[in-house]
Design an enzyme around this catalytic site. Structure first.
Site, PDB file in Angstrom:
ATOM      1  N   CYS A   2       0.836  -1.195   0.000  1.00 15.95           N
ATOM      2  CA  CYS A   2       0.000   0.000   0.000  1.00 15.95           C
ATOM      3  C   CYS A   2       0.873   1.247   0.000  1.00 15.95           C
ATOM      4  CB  CYS A   2      -0.948   0.051   1.197  1.00 15.95           C
ATOM      5  SG  CYS A   2      -1.963  -1.402   1.427  1.00 15.95           S
ATOM      6  N   ARG A  27       5.151  -0.107  -5.043  1.00 18.37           N
ATOM      7  CA  ARG A  27       4.855  -0.850  -3.814  1.00 18.37           C
ATOM      8  C   ARG A  27       3.804  -1.935  -4.050  1.00 18.37           C
ATOM      9  NH1 ARG A  27       6.740   1.863   0.701  1.00 18.37           N
ATOM     10  NH2 ARG A  27       5.206   0.905   2.066  1.00 18.37           N
ATOM     11  N   TRP A  75      -3.305  -2.597  -1.662  1.00 15.97           N
ATOM     12  CA  TRP A  75      -3.004  -3.981  -2.006  1.00 15.97           C
ATOM     13  C   TRP A  75      -3.888  -4.837  -1.109  1.00 15.97           C
ATOM     14  CZ3 TRP A  75      -1.043  -8.525   0.107  1.00 15.97           C
ATOM     15  CH2 TRP A  75      -0.518  -9.456  -0.789  1.00 15.97           C
ATOM     16  N   GLY A 102      -1.172  -1.295   6.425  1.00 10.33           N
ATOM     17  CA  GLY A 102      -0.949  -2.254   7.492  1.00 10.33           C
ATOM     18  C   GLY A 102      -2.138  -3.186   7.645  1.00 10.33           C
ATOM     19  N   GLU A 481      17.933 -17.194  -6.638  1.00  9.15           N
ATOM     20  CA  GLU A 481      17.592 -15.831  -7.029  1.00  9.15           C
ATOM     21  C   GLU A 481      17.178 -15.760  -8.497  1.00  9.15           C
ATOM     22  OE1 GLU A 481      17.014 -11.668  -6.869  1.00  9.15           O
ATOM     23  OE2 GLU A 481      16.918 -13.308  -5.434  1.00  9.15           O
ATOM     24  N   GLU A 488       8.638 -14.306 -10.699  1.00  7.82           N
ATOM     25  CA  GLU A 488       7.871 -13.178 -10.189  1.00  7.82           C
ATOM     26  C   GLU A 488       7.485 -12.176 -11.274  1.00  7.82           C
ATOM     27  OE1 GLU A 488       9.933 -10.988  -7.146  1.00  7.82           O
ATOM     28  OE2 GLU A 488      11.787 -10.875  -8.284  1.00  7.82           O
ATOM     29  N   HIS A 504      17.102 -37.327  -6.229  1.00  5.44           N
ATOM     30  CA  HIS A 504      16.202 -37.539  -5.092  1.00  5.44           C
ATOM     31  C   HIS A 504      14.790 -37.037  -5.408  1.00  5.44           C
ATOM     32  CE1 HIS A 504      19.455 -38.821  -2.417  1.00  5.44           C
ATOM     33  NE2 HIS A 504      20.188 -37.911  -3.036  1.00  5.44           N
ATOM     34  N   LYS A 603       6.454  -4.078  -3.430  1.00  8.44           N
ATOM     35  CA  LYS A 603       7.877  -3.825  -3.195  1.00  8.44           C
ATOM     36  C   LYS A 603       8.240  -3.978  -1.730  1.00  8.44           C
ATOM     37  CE  LYS A 603      12.004  -2.505  -4.426  1.00  8.44           C
ATOM     38  NZ  LYS A 603      12.830  -3.412  -5.232  1.00  8.44           N
TER      39      LYS A 603
END
Length: 608
Positions: A2, A27, A75, A102, A481, A488, A504, A603
């Site tokens: 947010c 963000r 968000w 939040g 990474e 993403e 495995h 973000k």
């Protein structure tokens, strides 16, 4: 997650708020809204989707008149993305408007309480509870109402609040969610992050937990939760305005990939004095370094991958045992921390909720915490016992690139310093590593100069359904990474595996044409990796090998090969990650996706 912007001043508020929200798009968000006070009424306009929808509804802000307002990009957590769930939220008679970053953890019992008292709700959000609570406690004094709400709500929050009875005041308060206050001659601001207000001012205050701020057009006052006036020091932000803009690049991510040579140089240069590494901000004596028994590295996402890489390097150079934890797991696993140990928290934003909770947990257990962060004045930077800044500058794209690279660089510096002090690196090796460290920026630049081959290959595999990454040692950490970058921003299923784990279970996933990226930069592991590559290739897999210049034997076992300059094996992750960043970027571009703002991601993850 947010973004919040607030403004009170001489200018029309709505265009200022929209401009600030645009700077916070990185963000992550799914809806946006404004509340502007014209001196008579607080008018709220909200829209689902991108910020452009809100611009269209308000004529770029021109239809909302008033010099006081708050804005928000949401968000979704409680309630689906929709106009009704978007912020700002009103109380029932529309005399109070609130934006919130939040999560209110006890919102359900509070909601039940307000329903029992006759309040009705227009949304499914936790935030609307705050608007009604403010209404319930308001008796003419906004500060008192805010303080009472602070004592009732549990969770994390940064609030921006307007009261109809106070046309010349903007209120803000925070707990565990980022919020800054900006001051200028044209007016005063609140924001979730510096880029939102950098166009208007570089003078900012960093609000601590449970502090309340009251802004007017020409004054700013701060209070603690007991409503006692407190004094705060103003800070000057050193970022260039241009650093937060695209600068001619198609996407922020590409710009930030290309900024890595400078970012790495900026992180190295202040810490090399003559032929020694000196980290003044570490605040750790040589005796304390010699007495270290264990290091715990904690992070989320890419920062966690930096930790995995650093474990190999620190243990190799210092012989200090290292544990690496996901922050979200560390805080709940009842960790056992040894005396004479050290916790390192890695975070780009310095506001990551799980990492911040891990920091506080470590301090509760009596262990000193070092923060490695990019944002000056962020919460982790302020609360850690010491902090190493990475000097990456503003990173806007959700997919981190230069912040990751500078975090790695900071960990190299730390590992070499500790190894030098503890006598676990010979003078000759230390000198050689220092020279190679200084060359990293130019070697990264060299890789960037050969991006066309990677771009071609990425376009060829833009329609892949599955991609696997393999590596051993630090190459496994780099594979983690590289896999994250691809998934993403391209939404392609991707997994990274330690190459020795192939037999495995993983190898059952290999079939004709499936792309496997093999990272092979550690000379001692070349032969082992060749065996793993052959295992994949004989089962029909297509091999993209990333290896060092001179290791041309890999071409006999690969379908496509990319070479990186030779360097010390400990520093190879900084070079190997660059082609993987470019690969993920160009796959996303080939698919026509929103590279800088991938779906469902944010973000700065300031909620659990």
């Amino acid at each position: 997650m947010c973004g919040i912007v607030g403004y009170i001043g001489q200018e029309q508020a709505a265009p200022v708020l929209l401009d600030g929200l645009a700077k916070l798009e990185y963000r992550g968000y799914d809806s946006a809204g404004l509340a502007v006070y014209d001196g008579k009424d607080i008018e709220v306009v909200k829209a689902k989707g991108r910020l452009q929808a809100l611009r269209d509804l308000t004529g770029d802000g021109k239809s909302l008149q008033g010099t006081l307002g708050i804005g928000h990009t949401r968000w979704a957590t409680h309630g689906e993305p929709s106009v009704s769930n978007a912020h700002p939220h009103y109380n029932q008679n529309k005399s109070i408007a609130v934006v919130h970053n939040g999560i209110i953890e006890n919102y359900q019992p509070l909601r039940d309480k307000m329903l029992a008292k006759g309040y009705t709700f227009a949304s499914e959000t936790d935030t609307e509870v705050v608007a009604h609570l403010l209404d319930y406690y308001y008796e003419g004094n906004p500060l008192q109402a805010i303080a009472k709400v602070m004592h009732r709500v549990q969770g994390s929050y940064a609030f921006g609040v307007l009261f109809r009875d106070y046309p010349d005041k903007l209120y803000a308060v925070r707990k565990d969610s980022p919020l800054i206050v900006g001051a200028s001659e044209q007016g005063n601001f609140i924001a979730s992050d510096v880029p939102a207000i950098l166009k208007y001012t570089r003078d900012v205050y960093f609000i601590e937990n449970r502090e309340i701020c009251e802004l007017s057009r020409d004054a700013i006052q701060f209070y603690n939760e007991d409503l006692e006036l407190i004094t705060k020091e103003i800070k000057t932000v050193e970022w260039d305005i241009e650093a937060a803009e695209k600068g001619g690049y198609e996407h922020f991510m590409l710009k930030e990939i290309y900024e890595q040579p400078k970012a790495v140089l900026d992180t190295i240069s202040p810490r090399i004095k003559g032929d020694r590494i000196v980290i003044d901000e570490l605040e750790l004596s040589e005796e304390a370094i010699r007495n270290l028994k264990r290091i715990y590295i904690i992070g989320c996402g890419s920062a966690y991958h930096v930790g995995v890489t650093s474990k190999y390097i620190i243990e190799s150079l210092t012989r200090i045992p290292v544990e690496v934890d996901l922050a979200s797991e560390f805080r709940y696993r009842n960790p056992i921390l040894e005396p004479d140990s050290m916790v390192i928290i890695i975070s780009q934003s310095g506001e990551t909720a799980d990492s911040l909770a891990a920091l506080r947990k470590a301090q509760e257990l009596g262990v000193k915490v070092l923060g490695i962060v990019n944002v000056v004045g962020s919460t982790i930077a302020r609360e850690a016992d010491s902090v190493i800044y990475t000097w990456a500058g503003p990173e806007i794209s959700v997919a981190t690139t230069k912040a990751y690279s500078t975090q790695l660089t900071a960990m190299y510096l730390l590992a070499m310093l500790f190894g030098d002090v503890r006598g676990t690196i010979s003078a000759e090796e230390y000198a050689g590593m220092l020279e190679e460290l200084k060359k990293l920026p130019e070697k990264i630049q060299e890789i960037l100069g050969d991006k066309e081959r990677i771009q071609w290959f990425a376009s060829k595999y833009a329609n892949a359904q599955d991609v696997f990454f393999l590596g051993r040692g630090v190459d496994y950490a780099t594979s983690l990474e590289g896999s994250l970058k691809l998934k993403e921003i391209s939404y392609i299923h991707s997994e990274a595996y330690a190459a020795g784990e192939l037999k495995h279970g993983t190898i059952s996933l290999i079939e004709n044409g499936v792309l496997t990226v093999a990272v092979v930069t550690q000379p001692d592991l070349y032969e082992k990796m060749i065996s793993n590559i052959v295992e994949v290739r004989t089962r029909g897999g297509y091999i993209f090998t990333l290896t060092n210049k001179g290791n041309y034997a890999m071409e006999d076992h690969s379908d496509f090969t990319v070479y990186i300059p030779k360097t010390h094996p400990c520093f190879a992750p900084s070079l190997a990650v660059i082609p993987l960043q470019l690969f993920g970027y160009y796959v996303s571009v080939a698919k026509g996706l929103d590279v800088d703002k991938p779906r469902n991601l944010a973000k700065s993850v300031t909620v659990e």
